[in-house]
Design a protein around this motif. Structure first.
Motif, PDB file in Angstrom:
ATOM      1  N   MET A  25       0.837  -1.167   0.000  1.00 34.68           N
ATOM      2  CA  MET A  25       0.000   0.000   0.000  1.00 34.68           C
ATOM      3  C   MET A  25       0.891   1.242   0.000  1.00 34.68           C
ATOM      4  N   LEU A  26       0.463   2.260  -0.684  1.00 28.54           N
ATOM      5  CA  LEU A  26       1.244   3.485  -0.769  1.00 28.54           C
ATOM      6  C   LEU A  26       1.038   4.336   0.472  1.00 28.54           C
ATOM      7  N   ASP A  27       2.154   4.840   0.991  1.00 30.26           N
ATOM      8  CA  ASP A  27       1.997   5.791   2.075  1.00 30.26           C
ATOM      9  C   ASP A  27       1.884   7.194   1.487  1.00 30.26           C
ATOM     10  N   LEU A  28       1.528   8.126   2.325  1.00 25.47           N
ATOM     11  CA  LEU A  28       1.222   9.475   1.861  1.00 25.47           C
ATOM     12  C   LEU A  28       2.430  10.141   1.213  1.00 25.47           C
ATOM     13  N   SER A  29       3.630   9.875   1.730  1.00 24.22           N
ATOM     14  CA  SER A  29       4.819  10.515   1.162  1.00 24.22           C
ATOM     15  C   SER A  29       5.069  10.043  -0.270  1.00 24.22           C
ATOM     16  N   MET A  30       4.829   8.764  -0.545  1.00 22.44           N
ATOM     17  CA  MET A  30       5.045   8.266  -1.905  1.00 22.44           C
ATOM     18  C   MET A  30       3.992   8.814  -2.860  1.00 22.44           C
ATOM     19  N   ILE A  31       2.779   8.981  -2.394  1.00 21.83           N
ATOM     20  CA  ILE A  31       1.742   9.566  -3.239  1.00 21.83           C
ATOM     21  C   ILE A  31       2.140  10.988  -3.616  1.00 21.83           C
ATOM     22  N   ARG A  32       2.668  11.725  -2.650  1.00 24.23           N
ATOM     23  CA  ARG A  32       3.112  13.092  -2.925  1.00 24.23           C
ATOM     24  C   ARG A  32       4.273  13.107  -3.918  1.00 24.23           C
ATOM     25  N   ILE A  33       5.185  12.172  -3.786  1.00 27.58           N
ATOM     26  CA  ILE A  33       6.322  12.103  -4.713  1.00 27.58           C
ATOM     27  C   ILE A  33       5.830  11.808  -6.123  1.00 27.58           C
ATOM     28  N   TYR A  34       4.934  10.837  -6.265  1.00 22.70           N
ATOM     29  CA  TYR A  34       4.407  10.494  -7.587  1.00 22.70           C
ATOM     30  C   TYR A  34       3.644  11.667  -8.193  1.00 22.70           C
ATOM     31  N   LYS A  35       2.884  12.364  -7.357  1.00 22.10           N
ATOM     32  CA  LYS A  35       2.141  13.516  -7.836  1.00 22.10           C
ATOM     33  C   LYS A  35       3.108  14.615  -8.284  1.00 22.10           C
ATOM     34  N   ALA A  36       4.202  14.796  -7.550  1.00 20.55           N
ATOM     35  CA  ALA A  36       5.202  15.789  -7.920  1.00 20.55           C
ATOM     36  C   ALA A  36       5.854  15.441  -9.255  1.00 20.55           C
ATOM     37  N   ILE A  37       6.096  14.161  -9.491  1.00 19.19           N
ATOM     38  CA  ILE A  37       6.677  13.719 -10.762  1.00 19.19           C
ATOM     39  C   ILE A  37       5.723  14.025 -11.906  1.00 19.19           C
ATOM     40  N   VAL A  38       4.449  13.737 -11.699  1.00 15.64           N
ATOM     41  CA  VAL A  38       3.451  14.004 -12.735  1.00 15.64           C
ATOM     42  C   VAL A  38       3.369  15.500 -13.019  1.00 15.64           C
ATOM     43  N   ASN A  39       3.330  16.303 -11.964  1.00 15.71           N
ATOM     44  CA  ASN A  39       3.257  17.749 -12.153  1.00 15.71           C
ATOM     45  C   ASN A  39       4.503  18.282 -12.849  1.00 15.71           C
TER      46      ASN A  39
END
Length: 64
Positions: A1-15
């Motif tokens: 399961m993804l933790d919140l920090s990894m979700i933020r990192i992935y979102k930052a990569i997309v942005n």
């Protein structure tokens, strides 16, 4: 399961890729690459020994 920090990192990569003019079809690959790097950096788990199943297999193990 993804933790919140990894979700933020992935979102930052997309942005970042969107703002830098990357092709839209390469964004998924950029996130996949970051995910693969993250998994490769984590330590490997030790697997438990396989259990013997079945009567014949148990007899073979007992005889050894």
């Amino acid at each position: 399961m993804l933790d919140l920090s990894m979700i933020r990192i992935y979102k930052a990569i997309v942005n970042y890729t969107a703002k830098q003019g990357y092709r839209a079809d390469l964004r998924r690959e950029a996130v996949a690459r970051a995910s693969a790097l993250r998994q490769a950096s984590q330590p490997k788990k030790d697997f438990p020994e396989k259990k013997v199943r079945g009567e014949k297999a148990k007899k073979v193990v007992e005889n050894e």
